[in-house]
Design a protein around this motif. Structure first.
Motif, short mmCIF file in Angstrom:
data_model
loop_
_atom_site.label_atom_id
_atom_site.label_comp_id
_atom_site.label_asym_id
_atom_site.label_seq_id
_atom_site.Cartn_x
_atom_site.Cartn_y
_atom_site.Cartn_z
N ARG A 72 42.87 43.28 42.09
CA ARG A 72 43.27 42.36 41.02
C ARG A 72 42.08 41.54 40.52
O ARG A 72 41.96 41.29 39.32
CB ARG A 72 44.40 41.45 41.50
CG ARG A 72 45.72 42.19 41.69
CD ARG A 72 46.85 41.26 42.04
NE ARG A 72 48.12 41.94 42.06
CZ ARG A 72 48.62 42.58 43.11
NH1 ARG A 72 47.93 42.60 44.26
NH2 ARG A 72 49.80 43.17 43.04
N SER A 76 40.60 41.52 36.63
CA SER A 76 40.33 40.32 35.83
C SER A 76 38.88 40.28 35.37
O SER A 76 38.59 39.90 34.23
CB SER A 76 40.66 39.07 36.66
OG SER A 76 42.03 39.03 37.01
N ALA A 197 42.49 34.53 36.89
CA ALA A 197 43.28 35.72 37.21
C ALA A 197 44.45 35.83 36.24
O ALA A 197 45.09 34.82 35.90
CB ALA A 197 43.80 35.65 38.65
N GLU A 200 51.19 38.61 36.48
CA GLU A 200 51.94 39.86 36.56
C GLU A 200 53.43 39.51 36.67
O GLU A 200 53.85 38.81 37.60
CB GLU A 200 51.52 40.67 37.79
CG GLU A 200 50.07 41.11 37.77
CD GLU A 200 49.72 41.84 39.06
OE1 GLU A 200 50.04 43.05 39.17
OE2 GLU A 200 49.13 41.21 39.95
N LYS A 203 55.96 39.78 40.07
CA LYS A 203 55.31 39.37 41.31
C LYS A 203 55.72 37.95 41.66
O LYS A 203 56.27 37.21 40.83
CB LYS A 203 53.80 39.47 41.18
CG LYS A 203 53.30 40.88 40.91
CD LYS A 203 53.65 41.82 42.04
CE LYS A 203 53.12 43.23 41.77
NZ LYS A 203 53.44 44.18 42.87
N ASN A 207 51.99 35.49 39.70
CA ASN A 207 50.56 35.74 39.87
C ASN A 207 50.28 35.93 41.36
O ASN A 207 50.62 35.06 42.18
CB ASN A 207 49.73 34.58 39.32
CG ASN A 207 48.28 34.96 39.08
OD1 ASN A 207 47.64 35.56 39.93
ND2 ASN A 207 47.77 34.59 37.91
N GLU A 208 49.67 37.07 41.70
CA GLU A 208 49.38 37.36 43.10
C GLU A 208 48.01 36.86 43.53
O GLU A 208 47.77 36.67 44.72
CB GLU A 208 49.46 38.87 43.34
CG GLU A 208 50.86 39.41 43.45
CD GLU A 208 51.53 39.04 44.76
OE1 GLU A 208 50.81 38.73 45.73
OE2 GLU A 208 52.77 39.06 44.83
N THR A 209 47.11 36.62 42.59
CA THR A 209 45.74 36.25 42.94
C THR A 209 45.61 34.74 43.09
O THR A 209 45.16 34.24 44.13
CB THR A 209 44.76 36.77 41.87
OG1 THR A 209 45.01 38.16 41.66
CG2 THR A 209 43.33 36.57 42.31
#
Length: 535
Positions: A72, A76, A197, A200, A203, A207-209
């Motif tokens: 990820r 980005s 980042a 998504e 998720k 945001n996963e990051t």
């Protein structure tokens, strides 16, 4: 033709990361520096590819970045490199257009004789041979720059400085900038960090990051080389602070609860020694209202100037009502200060519009991109600085976003001659013993009337003596499609305009009574001999 401007397609809100521990700041610095070095290398690779870039090359770059960060983070970084390259290409195209316009102006003026006066539509020749010679050298310089810029564009070559070209040049003028070497180095490194980042949908929390929970807990997915700093499972670092968004906080909370995509960016302000978190997401565009529906309750015409916004409310028939309003701002100082000044002025304007019950604001569709060159305005340096300092793009973006939130439509109109015709037709009639109307106030009225598709020229009362034109020509309310409706009415010979040609009219048969008043034809006669046919 006036049109309703489109609303914003995205939202960005910012909050401060308060009460960070020294360990939090150290972790953020290491993450930003590490990802920033990767972003610099990826941008270099993207610029090296140039026009030969393809999806396969993008995939190769992303696979090379993944072991050094994460999949990820790599996505980005590569996306930011593409956007930076595209922005540089757009700036390159605009630079070429500016050079071409300057060269055309110089060539036209150099082709004219020295000292020839210009007209309202075109400039004349240069004033002296010395100025002509200097401008001819300037023409050669611009032609060389244009040739180099065109060659770079054809080859797909762009010039990008991560951290900013202005800050890079400041390194050679530290005394003028009142900076030390260490202070400049801190700014330079902070500007080159990378900690952003994309979101998504689907998720957790969107945001996963960079993840922000509904309670305000901020956690960052650490790159693989910095996994040793993790204080939470799955290689994450949780900050000790809690965040909350004061502006659009309810919308942000709804998106987080529904796991909808939200992009985050963490950055450091070296001047204030503060850390900030910016959240951004896309919104569906608001359907634009028809112009007639937006103008049903009148309009507020706004004229933008270097230090204030001049506004006047007009009713549905195009008549100014009430008193003009001025919303001042100061455009000196840092960019953050200028942006805040524009935002405060627009806030006061929108509050006044809501109080008046008006659903539309009319502004000029200004664009000074090609109107501030030295070749166009010559020695008028102060005027060039004036139009360069006017934040037309920022004001337009701010106004469309804030007006959409307030439910007010923004109508853009043609800016041609609004100040001149407003001062000519509205400044004097709207001036009273207790109110002094300025040119800017009159221009606001002209802008509002143009948004309502009314002619700017006002209707005047009949002459005081009688219904003929004894004291001057009358002005009439012409329709939008009438040619020359903004000019004066031509003088047509005839009894109505009292411009009867000689030999016609009531006394045409008695020439003695017409030319010799007080004398009788019985005592004196007039005879006109024929002209001789030969000398």
């Amino acid at each position: 033709m006036p049109f309703v401007a489109f609303g914003p397609s995205g939202v960005a809100v910012r909050t401060r990361l308060k009460q960070l521990t020294p360990g939090d700041e150290k972790a953020l610095r290491l993450v930003g520096a590490h990802l920033g070095s990767l972003a610099s290398k990826d941008l270099k690779a993207r610029c090296r590819d140039g026009l030969d870039h393809s999806g396969q090359a993008w995939a190769v770059r992303k696979r090379e970045l993944t072991p050094l960060s994460s999949s990820r983070w790599a996505g980005s970084i590569t996306k930011a490199s593409h956007e930076q390259w595209a922005l540089a290409r757009r700036g390159q195209s605009a630079h070429i257009q500016t050079l071409e316009a300057g060269i055309r102006t110089l060539e036209d003026r150099l082709s004219l004789p020295v000292g020839q006066k210009g007209t309202k539509k075109a400039p004349g020749g240069y004033r002296s041979r010395r100025e002509w010679h200097a401008k001819s050298r300037r023409l050669r310089v611009l032609q060389d720059r244009l040739a180099a810029a065109r060659a770079d564009r054809e080859a797909g070559l762009v010039h990008v400085v991560r951290g900013g070209k202005r800050l890079a040049r400041t390194r050679h003028h530290l005394e003028a900038a009142q900076l030390t070497t260490s202070a400049w180095r801190g700014r330079w490194e902070a500007q080159r960090w990378f900690c952003q980042a994309d979101g998504e949908s689907g998720k957790r929390y969107g945001n996963e990051t960079i993840r922000v929970s509904p309670e305000g807990e901020v956690s960052v997915k650490l790159p693989a080389p910095l996994a040793r700093l993790a204080n939470a499972p799955h290689g994450r670092y949780v900050l000790a602070c809690r965040v909350a968004f004061a502006h659009r906080g309810a919308e942000w909370a709804d998106r987080v609860a529904a796991d909808r995509a939200i992009a985050y960016r963490i950055h450091y302000d070296t001047g204030r020694n503060r850390w900030y978190l910016t959240a951004a997401w896309q919104i569906p565009p608001t359907p634009t209202l028809p112009v007639e529906a937006a103008l049903a309750h009148g309009v507020i015409g706004v004229d933008m100037n270097a230090d204030h916004l001049a506004a006047w409310r007009l009713d549905a028939h195009g008549n100014p009502t009430g008193s003009p309003r001025r919303f001042f701002y100061d455009l000196t100082g840092a960019a953050e200060h200028r942006d805040a000044q524009v935002r405060h002025a627009l806030t006061r304007l929108l509050h006044w519009a809501r109080t008046c019950g008006v659903k539309a604001i009319a502004v000029e569709d200004l664009d000074f991109a090609a109107e501030k060159t030295r070749e166009k305005h010559g020695r008028r340096k102060r005027f060039r600085q004036l139009i360069s300092g006017m934040p037309t793009g920022k004001l337009r973006a701010r106004l469309s976003s804030m007006a959409d939130q307030a439910g007010i439509a923004v109508i853009a109109v043609d800016p041609a001659y609004t100040s001149r015709w407003g001062a000519q037709h509205w400044q004097k009639p709207l001036t009273t013993t207790t109110r002094k109307t300025t040119r800017h106030d009159a221009a606001a009225v002209a802008i509002g009337r143009r948004a309502q598709r009314h002619p700017i020229r006002r209707r005047t009362a009949p002459p005081p003596q009688h219904r003929s034109d004894a004291v001057g020509h009358r002005t009439v309310q012409a329709g939008p499609g009438v040619p020359g409706r903004e000019g004066t009415r031509p003088r047509i010979p005839g009894p109505r305009t009292r411009s009867v040609p000689p030999g016609r009219g009531a006394n045409a048969g008695n020439q003695n009574a017409q030319h010799r008043p007080g004398r009788s034809a019985e005592h004196e006669t007039w005879q006109q001999d024929s002209l001789p046919l030969s000398p």
